[in-house]
Design an enzyme around this catalytic site. Sequence first.
Site, PDB file in Angstrom:
ATOM      1  N   GLN A 112      62.718  86.961  25.759  1.00 52.43           N
ATOM      2  CA  GLN A 112      63.749  85.926  25.620  1.00 52.43           C
ATOM      3  C   GLN A 112      64.912  86.406  24.756  1.00 52.43           C
ATOM      4  O   GLN A 112      65.834  85.630  24.484  1.00 52.43           O
ATOM      5  CB  GLN A 112      63.142  84.654  24.987  1.00 52.43           C
TER       6      GLN A 112
ATOM      7  N   LYS B  18      64.421  88.164  33.794  1.00 58.58           N
ATOM      8  CA  LYS B  18      65.085  87.150  32.975  1.00 58.58           C
ATOM      9  C   LYS B  18      66.515  87.582  32.632  1.00 58.58           C
ATOM     10  O   LYS B  18      67.219  86.912  31.898  1.00 58.58           O
ATOM     11  CB  LYS B  18      64.277  86.890  31.697  1.00 58.58           C
TER      12      LYS B  18
END
Lengths: 413, 143
Positions: free
Chosen positions: A199, A222
């Site tokens: 993240q 991501k």
Amino acid sequence: MKKDLSLIRKDFPILASGEVIYFDNAATCQRPRQVLDAIEDFYTTHNANPLRGLYAWSVQATDAYENARHRVARWLNAREDAEIIFVRNTTEAINLVAYSYALSTLKEGDEIVLSVSEHHSNLLPWQMAAQAKGAKLRFLEPDDDGRITEEMLKEAIGERTRIVALAQVSNVLGTALPIREAAGLAHEAGAVLLVDGAQGLPHMHTDVQEINCDFYAFSGHKLPGPMGIGVLYAKRELLEKMPPFLRGGEMIEYVKRDSATYAELPHRFEAGTVNAADAVGLAAALDYVEALGYEAIEEQEAKVVHIILEGLRAIPEVQVYGAPEAEDHHGIVTFNIAGCHPHDVASVLDEEGIAIRAGHHCAQPLMEYLQERYGMEFRATARASVAFYNTEEEARRFVEAVGKVRGWLGFGA
Amino acid sequence: MELKELYREIVNEHNLHPDHRGMLPRASCTRDGVNPSCGDDIKLSLVFDDNGILTDGAFDGSGCAISQAATDMMLELVIGKSREEALELADAFMDMIRGNATEEQLEMLEESAALEGIAHMPARVKCATLAWRTLKEMLTEAE
């Protein structure tokens, strides 16, 4: 941003209809055409099994794969390409370190320090290693702003600590963890630091030498790269001493009936046919992010998050978790609506064309912790997570819809 | 039926004002039903008489509106039924959620048939079936 936001959205075929507000970017983001084209180009112009070719296509496939590795090495500022191991995803990268490094170095009574907010992928591998070697897990617990502080690290990291494993950014709270401080403290204690960057890297410039982490893991999908490709960065001196994780083709030097010697780094850790096409796609994703620039990405994401935070906090029945300021959310806003189970919330928002995540977010120990700390009704939360292509208008529509959820679920009727 | 309509017409009422929430002190059997991935968690208690008739039932626990409402509706339907009839209803409900219930089965399910649309929402199937799965386990185990 360098490019107009409406032009950026044109790069993403799936967003073209504008019918869906996609706020589940922390789970996986959407890919721009440039990434899809790079993958197609690999398969349509020089697809062959890399690393063993004696003909042109295979040589080209090898070059494409190794160029992608070089691209990643420069992106993270690794000392050399050999410190970049391609894997499937963050989970596989952390498992590699747990099975190879942790099992070969941990001893009884050693300690592994991690946060209670870690994703299961940065918890279960350490549970396995600790159980196998008689080591102990020590957990840091975030404060009311969702933060792990340097003081907490100082208290937890000590002479028994051998491994510190922390997310760069929490996948639930969105807060950044003090990984530079963790690196210093870990090294003072003679331990290593693994950073789960899943993240982090999509939202912030990351320099592994500057952080001075020993391991850094991230997933391509991501970023906005393809699914099925991820990276483990590791310092050469550690990789040199680590036994192979998976064994088989492409990772060997000589093989006899009862023994084998292994290939040089990094190929020693890449057994089997590699995922060259998606490595090429990942390199294209990095090109795409570079063209936008992290500064512009952070600015746009913070703008959208700011609207969501302000909007949700203005609704009395909504509780938002994490840091007070938008800048320490890294695109992630986790919340609950009084009386409403997050799965019901996500289902009714889906009918409004809004895609969010709900549940435990692969972080059950954190859900348990939040439930105890804040008296949450359900051991679950709803999570909206934005990417650079999301707009302020989408944020406003989302906030408006959240304001109606309790009505839809029968409260005040 | 659209999802929000389903909530408005049926689910909200049973979730927010259930008729069968509670624990029965003299239950013949109790059983926990859990969906670990969602955190849905119910405790079913049932009372059978000597003839195998389910004379009373109640549930406790927490979870999403669909899981709780489906449980309340299920109890409304099975109380007063025999073991065999309750099993038949459980099979009918499962068939409905798999999208292949007969007209007759749907009629038999009465209000619970309102959850038919869940068949098209894979993510919510587990919520709708939790109570019925738990009931079926209790009925078959007791045999």
